[in-house]
Write an enzyme that holds these catalytic residues in place. Structure first.
Site, PDB file in Angstrom:
ATOM      1  N   ASN A  90      27.558  45.149  33.013  1.00 26.59           N
ATOM      2  CA  ASN A  90      28.024  44.079  32.457  1.00 26.59           C
ATOM      3  C   ASN A  90      28.511  44.657  30.886  1.00 26.59           C
ATOM      4  O   ASN A  90      29.454  43.979  30.290  1.00 26.59           O
ATOM      5  CB  ASN A  90      26.746  43.208  32.205  1.00 26.59           C
ATOM      6  CG  ASN A  90      27.169  42.082  31.111  1.00 26.59           C
ATOM      7  OD1 ASN A  90      27.881  41.173  31.259  1.00 26.59           O
ATOM      8  ND2 ASN A  90      26.317  42.291  29.804  1.00 26.59           N
ATOM      9  N   TYR A 156      42.316  46.506  27.724  1.00 28.48           N
ATOM     10  CA  TYR A 156      41.140  45.993  28.192  1.00 28.48           C
ATOM     11  C   TYR A 156      41.287  45.214  29.365  1.00 28.48           C
ATOM     12  O   TYR A 156      40.659  45.459  30.642  1.00 28.48           O
ATOM     13  CB  TYR A 156      40.578  44.673  27.271  1.00 28.48           C
ATOM     14  CG  TYR A 156      39.619  43.924  27.580  1.00 28.48           C
ATOM     15  CD1 TYR A 156      38.139  44.349  27.539  1.00 28.48           C
ATOM     16  CD2 TYR A 156      39.616  42.743  28.178  1.00 28.48           C
ATOM     17  CE1 TYR A 156      37.034  43.671  27.984  1.00 28.48           C
ATOM     18  CE2 TYR A 156      38.722  41.834  28.639  1.00 28.48           C
ATOM     19  CZ  TYR A 156      37.324  42.315  28.420  1.00 28.48           C
ATOM     20  OH  TYR A 156      36.174  41.584  28.777  1.00 28.48           O
ATOM     21  N   LYS A 160      39.590  46.273  33.471  1.00 25.52           N
ATOM     22  CA  LYS A 160      38.812  45.029  34.176  1.00 25.52           C
ATOM     23  C   LYS A 160      39.701  45.009  35.456  1.00 25.52           C
ATOM     24  O   LYS A 160      39.003  44.852  36.320  1.00 25.52           O
ATOM     25  CB  LYS A 160      38.987  43.851  33.357  1.00 25.52           C
ATOM     26  CG  LYS A 160      38.091  43.586  32.081  1.00 25.52           C
ATOM     27  CD  LYS A 160      36.622  44.093  32.569  1.00 25.52           C
ATOM     28  CE  LYS A 160      35.694  44.024  31.310  1.00 25.52           C
ATOM     29  NZ  LYS A 160      34.376  44.124  31.532  1.00 25.52           N
ATOM     30  N   THR A 245      36.134  39.223  44.640  1.00 21.54           N
ATOM     31  CA  THR A 245      36.374  39.105  43.258  1.00 21.54           C
ATOM     32  C   THR A 245      36.393  37.678  43.029  1.00 21.54           C
ATOM     33  O   THR A 245      37.490  36.794  43.619  1.00 21.54           O
ATOM     34  CB  THR A 245      37.766  39.676  42.761  1.00 21.54           C
ATOM     35  OG1 THR A 245      37.812  40.966  43.138  1.00 21.54           O
ATOM     36  CG2 THR A 245      37.759  39.551  41.144  1.00 21.54           C
TER      37      THR A 245
END
Length: 256
Positions: A90, A156, A160, A245
């Site tokens: 996380n 970022y 991800k 996902t």
């Protein structure tokens, strides 16, 4: 949720925001939780809160970018709580900035926290899970930025998106070992990280209002929205779900 009582989970970035909500939700189901966070004092406060309810929880100082310290942290967790059954990757961080004004130093920090750290944690935990031959759960907290892109978050988003691909690849590799690997992608969520990214003043308020208008449910997500799906994926009820996902975005992102 079935099959969570008596399990041991590690939640990175577990002391605040989405991580803290995940820790609370898992412990409600009877899971012992290692709250692994770079902010040890915050992890200790959450541990004390959960301990008052008779829940087994441990605060562990862990910087996911300090790869040399990962094995020692996991050794401590297993000595205190028992073998790890669930890993929730996380921990995350970002700074919203136009790509052409970013620097290699910023790229490195974003990659270290959001991609390299989860890869290392997963490698260490799988190396412990596989010999036990009792299965396990790996749950990555991605972002819808990794599915559809996000202006000002190029690196970022790349990280991800990398987590999504990592999860699918590992899901294939470890399916026969009974280990499932899935990725949860939150949309805009009301957390301290989002508040930090948006800043203060009228500009931040306008961006926040714009996000709310764009989301079909007309609100930002809250950490508890993410915690529920994580608990489900960690449970026996999701034993036949792997390599998936899932967006938690109030309908902002819809993939068929």
């Amino acid at each position: 949720m079935m099959g969570l009582s008596g399990k041991v989970a590690v939640v990175t970035g577990g002391a605040g925001g989405i991580g803290a909500a995940i820790c609370r939700r898992l412990t409600q189901a009877g899971t012992a939780v290692a709250i692994a966070d770079v902010d040890l004092s915050a992890a200790e406060r959450l541990t004390a809160e959960l301990g008052q309810a008779g829940i087994r929880a441990r605060a562990v100082e862990l910087d996911v970018t300090a790869l040399a310290n990962v094995a020692a942290a996991l050794d401590k967790i297993e000595a205190d709580l028992g073998p790890i059954d669930i890993l929730v990757n996380n921990a995350g961080w970002d700074k919203i900035e136009g790509f052409l004004t970013t620097t290699p130093e910023l790229w490195e920090r974003i990659i270290a926290i959001n991609l390299r750290g989860p890869i290392a944690l997963t490698h260490h935990v799988l190396s412990r899970m596989v010999p036990r031959a009792v299965g396990g759960r790996i749950i990555n907290i991605g972002s819808d930025a990794g599915r559809v892109g996000s202006s000002g978050e190029a690196v970022y988003s790349a990280c991800k998106g990398g987590l999504v691909a990592l999860g699918k690849s590992l899901a294939r590799e470890f399916a026969q070992a009974g280990i499932t690997v899935n990725t949860v992608c939150p949309g805009p969520t009301d957390t301290p990280l989002l508040a930090m990214q948006l800043g203060l003043g009228d500009g931040a308020r306008k961006i926040s209002e714009g996000l709310r208008r764009a989301i079909p449910m007309k609100r930002l997500g809250v950490p508890q929205d993410v915690a529920g799906i994580v608990a489900f994926l960690a449970s026996e009820e999701a034993a036949f779900i792997t390599g998936q996902t899932l967006s938690v975005s109030g309908g902002l992102t819809m993939h068929g």
